[in-house]
Design a protein around this motif. Structure first.
Motif, PDB file in Angstrom:
ATOM      1  N   ALA A  32      -1.561  11.285   4.322  1.00 14.02           N
ATOM      2  CA  ALA A  32      -1.266  10.927   5.712  1.00 14.02           C
ATOM      3  C   ALA A  32      -1.537   9.446   5.961  1.00 14.02           C
ATOM      4  N   GLU A  33      -2.632   8.947   5.391  1.00 13.39           N
ATOM      5  CA  GLU A  33      -2.983   7.538   5.559  1.00 13.39           C
ATOM      6  C   GLU A  33      -1.936   6.631   4.933  1.00 13.39           C
ATOM      7  N   ARG A  34      -1.485   6.995   3.746  1.00 14.31           N
ATOM      8  CA  ARG A  34      -0.496   6.164   3.059  1.00 14.31           C
ATOM      9  C   ARG A  34       0.863   6.218   3.735  1.00 14.31           C
ATOM     10  N   VAL A  35       1.282   7.416   4.131  1.00 12.19           N
ATOM     11  CA  VAL A  35       2.594   7.563   4.775  1.00 12.19           C
ATOM     12  C   VAL A  35       2.633   6.821   6.104  1.00 12.19           C
ATOM     13  N   ALA A  36       1.505   6.817   6.828  1.00 10.75           N
ATOM     14  CA  ALA A  36       1.455   6.105   8.105  1.00 10.75           C
ATOM     15  C   ALA A  36       1.751   4.620   7.931  1.00 10.75           C
ATOM     16  N   LEU A  37       1.388   4.078   6.790  1.00 11.40           N
ATOM     17  CA  LEU A  37       1.621   2.658   6.525  1.00 11.40           C
ATOM     18  C   LEU A  37       3.094   2.347   6.256  1.00 11.40           C
TER      19      LEU A  37
END
Length: 222
Positions: A60-65
């Motif tokens: 989720a953290e990576r996709v948000a970027l």
């Protein structure tokens, strides 16, 4: 003179991870490079694959970027993908012997499915990047392919096919593959993180998936 047929291999089901296993790259890292956050995302990916941080949260953290990128970036990234040495031979050997090949990935369907189709692989389980009006929203949609999902999909494929557990093989490289590696009759760590090597039945340290065929053959003749 008739050409001899390739030897049949005793695999009813082969399930492979994708990023850094079936292909040489980490797809999310390639997408992130287009957003100017390549190093940041690669660092999170490395820690997630080593089992140092929670996979679902890290995804989720990576996709948000990636929020705000045009969907066309996915086509560019797909053109950067390269199959791992020996991937085509391994897939063909299993398929020619009547076995099923499936890909189960924490990566993304939009990238993986077209690459898999080139080798006749139609069973692809991966995450779906949410797109709104041609722009990545920074979210995924549908089921998250996390470590527990990978293990569940593996056991579901075994049950659906009525396969003998000892005739199943799983191949992966990261800590998120531990569950399916343990569920397989032969679990193989491929150029893998220590957490997966510890869980696997066998380990390959050369980036050539034909080494997996050698392990299968050795097991069959034991």
């Amino acid at each position: 003179m008739n050409e001899s047929k390739p030897a049949q291999i005793p695999v009813q089901l082969l399930v492979m991870d994708v990023d850094s296993t079936f292909i040489n790259e980490e797809v999310i890292d390639l997408i992130a490079a287009h957003a100017g956050v390549g190093e940041q995302v690669a660092d999170i990916t490395e820690r997630a694959m080593a089992g140092l941080i929670d996979f679902t949260g890290s995804l989720a953290e990576r996709v948000a970027l990636l929020s705000g990128l045009p969907e066309s970036v996915l086509d560019e990234v797909r053109s950067q993908i390269t199959l791992t040495e020996g991937a085509a031979e391994l897939v063909a050997a299993v398929q020619d012997s009547g076995g099923q090949v499936a890909l189960v990935s924490g990566g993304f369907t939009a990238i993986i499915a077209p690459v898999a189709a080139q080798l006749g692989i139609t069973d692809v389980f991966a995450n779906v990047l949410e797109v709104d009006d041609g722009i990545l929203t920074g979210r995924t949609s549908g089921r998250i392919i996390d470590p527990s999902a990978k293990a569940e999909i593996f056991t579901d494929l075994v049950a659906a096919g009525g396969y003998a557990p000892e005739a199943t093989v799983a191949v992966g490289d990261g800590a998120n593959d531990v569950g399916m590696i343990r569920a397989a009759g032969l679990g193989i760590a491929f150029c893998a993180k220590p957490a997966l090597v510890e869980a696997a039945d066998a380990s390959v340290t050369t980036r050539d998936l034909r080494e997996v065929l050698d392990l299968i053959a050795a097991r069959a003749s034991a």
